[in-house]
Scaffold this active site. Sequence first.
Site, mmCIF file in Angstrom:
data_model
loop_
_atom_site.group_PDB
_atom_site.id
_atom_site.type_symbol
_atom_site.label_atom_id
_atom_site.label_comp_id
_atom_site.label_asym_id
_atom_site.label_seq_id
_atom_site.Cartn_x
_atom_site.Cartn_y
_atom_site.Cartn_z
ATOM 1 N N GLU A 1 90.851 17.296 31.541
ATOM 2 C CA GLU A 1 89.444 16.933 31.645
ATOM 3 C C GLU A 1 88.576 17.941 30.901
ATOM 4 O O GLU A 1 87.565 17.567 30.283
ATOM 5 C CB GLU A 1 89.038 16.837 33.107
ATOM 6 C CG GLU A 1 89.728 15.702 33.858
ATOM 7 C CD GLU A 1 89.350 15.678 35.322
ATOM 8 O OE1 GLU A 1 88.155 15.466 35.599
ATOM 9 O OE2 GLU A 1 90.232 15.887 36.178
ATOM 10 N N GLU B 1 97.258 13.859 38.918
ATOM 11 C CA GLU B 1 96.724 14.062 40.265
ATOM 12 C C GLU B 1 97.109 12.953 41.241
ATOM 13 O O GLU B 1 97.335 13.204 42.431
ATOM 14 C CB GLU B 1 95.187 14.168 40.215
ATOM 15 C CG GLU B 1 94.666 15.377 39.486
ATOM 16 C CD GLU B 1 94.324 15.068 38.038
ATOM 17 O OE1 GLU B 1 95.132 14.380 37.376
ATOM 18 O OE2 GLU B 1 93.274 15.505 37.556
#
Length: 247
Positions: free
Chosen positions: A110, A130
């Site tokens: 990210e 995740e």
Amino acid sequence: MGTPRVHDDGPVRTVTLDRPGAANALHLDDVDAIADAVTDLPDRVRVVVLTGTGDRAFGAGMHLDVFRDAGPGDGREIITRLAECLRAVRTAPVPTLARLNGACLGAAFELALACDLRVAHSGVRVGLPEVRLGIPSVVDAALLPRYVGAALAQEMVLTGSVHRVDEPGVAPLVNRLVEDPSGLDAAVDDLVTTLLVPTREVLAAQKELLETWRELGITGSVDASVDTFAEVFALPATRAAITRYRP
């Protein structure tokens, strides 16, 4: 080692994730340090390069200890601090460039998506694993469909799959792709050289517009662009740049 290292070399600031024993995984204090490093930059800094220590990883995302040591009610603070860091990188007043020297996963991915430009070597793996921990991929993972398309983005966030940057569907993520790590620095230097040509003022304005374009439809984006053009055109730095320009 631990807290990201910040080093200025003339107009270039390099921020290095520095926990190689844990694949440069991030603690919350590291996230805050990255935000500080791209905020309130001195005028001499024109470009920020983010990279990782060693050749194993750019970053493995948030350190598992952050999640293991957190209570059930700590999730909002964790993700808010990360979101603030990524917003600081995305909206920094100078161009940001991710030098992907190895695996780039989770929050580190990210972070790379939040940067304006990315340079990587063949074989670098990227992904958002995740979901395999029962945690959703959020904040700047929202940028992923813009680079790899909706179908692959949905596969990545729903399965946690990891991909090489030289795969056809993933390649649009990077602005420069080199064969091996030895070519990274030359590719970064080439991009930095081109980024130092425009004025600092026009790049700051252009970055603000890019953020506006992400948030608004075409009508609002055009209106904002007209206002920004007029403001930047009136600046002394712009007048000087026009005078010295030679095609």
